[in-house]
Design a protein around this motif. Structure first.
Motif, short mmCIF file in Angstrom:
data_model
loop_
_atom_site.label_atom_id
_atom_site.label_comp_id
_atom_site.label_asym_id
_atom_site.label_seq_id
_atom_site.Cartn_x
_atom_site.Cartn_y
_atom_site.Cartn_z
N PRO A 1 0.81 -1.21 0.00
CA PRO A 1 0.00 0.00 0.00
C PRO A 1 0.85 1.27 0.00
CG PRO A 1 0.19 -0.83 2.23
CD PRO A 1 0.91 -1.82 1.35
N ILE A 2 0.32 2.32 -0.62
CA ILE A 2 0.91 3.66 -0.43
C ILE A 2 0.20 4.29 0.75
CG2 ILE A 2 1.34 5.92 -1.44
CD1 ILE A 2 1.12 4.70 -4.20
N THR A 3 0.93 4.56 1.81
CA THR A 3 0.34 5.13 3.02
C THR A 3 0.83 6.56 3.23
OG1 THR A 3 2.11 4.47 4.54
CG2 THR A 3 0.42 2.80 4.03
N PRO A 4 0.11 7.34 4.04
CA PRO A 4 0.60 8.68 4.35
C PRO A 4 2.01 8.69 4.93
CG PRO A 4 -1.70 8.47 4.99
CD PRO A 4 -1.24 7.08 4.59
N LEU A 5 2.36 7.66 5.71
CA LEU A 5 3.71 7.59 6.28
C LEU A 5 4.76 7.44 5.19
CD1 LEU A 5 5.62 7.50 8.68
CD2 LEU A 5 5.15 5.04 8.88
N ASP A 6 4.47 6.64 4.17
CA ASP A 6 5.40 6.50 3.05
C ASP A 6 5.67 7.85 2.40
OD1 ASP A 6 5.72 3.61 3.01
OD2 ASP A 6 3.66 3.51 2.30
N VAL A 7 4.60 8.59 2.14
CA VAL A 7 4.73 9.89 1.47
C VAL A 7 5.47 10.87 2.35
CG1 VAL A 7 3.46 11.82 0.48
CG2 VAL A 7 2.69 9.48 0.06
N LEU A 8 5.13 10.88 3.66
CA LEU A 8 5.79 11.81 4.58
C LEU A 8 7.29 11.53 4.65
CD1 LEU A 8 5.80 13.97 6.80
CD2 LEU A 8 5.21 12.17 8.44
N CYS A 9 7.66 10.27 4.81
CA CYS A 9 9.09 9.95 4.91
C CYS A 9 9.84 10.38 3.66
CB CYS A 9 9.28 8.46 5.14
SG CYS A 9 8.83 7.88 6.79
#
Length: 324
Positions: free
Chosen positions: A36-44
């Motif tokens: 999954p693409i998660t908000p944490l992935d994008v933030l990091c």
């Protein structure tokens, strides 16, 4: 092997060839079927998170689902973007053997990936941090997100007598009702604390015992006013604002508890046990969330949609050539 690769922080990943990493002692190779693409992935990947800027290039993806060499289906976490190393958005990834969670027969890999750590947070915030008991009444703020969708169903599985969801879009409200919410309350950009508190109060059957809050801001302050004496609000996000206008009189007069939750409080064993519990419910058809599978080749557009808040459902990347 093909992998989504962050070349520069703040830019979407591109698909590139990366060398496969042979497993060292205590490690296993997973052929990834869903990530999954998660908000944490994008933030990091922005380089602005509290983990610091990651070394580039790297493969993002803090979790995923796949198969071991013997065909066993597993879910696994990674530290991609938080610590050196590659993540799940590749055809293969090497991870510690102790962190993989064996999935039940027939589990839908893409659904498990969509649930992932968001569902872990929903369950633990409700039951461990929030101390949900059978017969209690619960408000789920942000019922349209993955945490909220999972929480509606998990609160019911934990024995809640009434579940109220608060959602922004009409589509999210319709989905929350389908997932089992007894009442659904709209959230508007123009809401103030008093107006929203009144809508939540009208939807409730008497004082509320527990609020699950991935939003904070005005929704949290409004929901706080619906709680019974000694009621609890568990915050696990700030999608509506980093600051909430909580008033001292409401907190003190009701002897209320405002609690914070993060998955970082859980050990690897606790995360794994929770993930297996959730996977069992998903395999039995008792736990679902809305997601959209996307081939690895299209990750750039999907990532940008997530980063800009345009993704209407959880995006699940399908890295394998067969699945794509």
């Amino acid at each position: 092997m093909r992998a989504a690769t962050i070349i520069q922080c703040g830019q979407p990943p591109v698909v590139a060839e990366r060398p496969a990493v042979p497993p060292a002692d205590g490690m296993v190779t997973v052929t990834v079927t869903a990530a999954p693409i998660t908000p944490l992935d994008v933030l990091c990947a922005t380089g602005t998170s509290y983990f610091g800027a990651p070394a580039v290039p790297y493969v993002p993806g803090v979790q995923g689902v796949g198969t071991l060499d013997d065909g066993t289906a597993v879910w696994f976490p990674t530290d991609a973007g938080m610590r050196p190393g590659d993540g799940s958005m590749a055809e293969q990834v090497t991870v510690p053997a102790a962190t993989v969670v064996h999935l039940p027969d027939g589990a839908d890999h893409r659904l498990i990936a969509a649930l992932g750590l968001s569902a872990v947070a929903a369950w633990q915030a409700l039951t461990w941090r929030g101390e949900l008991r059978p017969g209690e009444q619960v408000i789920i703020l942000g019922g349209g997100g993955i945490v909220g969708q999972a929480a509606i169903q998990l609160a019911r599985l934990a024995g809640a007598r009434r579940v109220i969801a608060a959602c922004r879009s009409e589509a999210a409200r319709e989905r929350a009702a389908r997932l089992g919410a007894d009442a659904v309350v709209p959230l508007h950009d123009t809401d103030d604390v008093v107006t929203l508190a009144r809508r939540l109060h009208d939807a409730a059957d008497g004082p509320v015992d527990l609020v699950l809050d991935p939003l904070f801001g005005i929704p949290a302050a409004a929901a706080l006013r619906t709680l019974r004496r000694g009621g609890r609000l568990v915050n696990l996000g700030s999608a509506a604002g980093e600051v909430a206008p909580l008033d001292s009189a409401t907190l003190r007069s009701g002897s209320l508890r405002v609690l914070g939750y993060t998955n970082n409080e859980l050990s690897a064993a606790e995360k794994g046990a929770t993930m297996r519990y959730l996977a069992d419910h998903a395999a039995a058809g008792r736990l679902v969330v809305d997601y959209a599978p996307v081939p690895l080749a299209d990750i750039g557009a999907a990532w940008t949609a997530q980063a800009e808040g345009r993704a209407q459902r959880r995006t699940v990347i399908v890295p394998t050539r067969l699945g794509a």
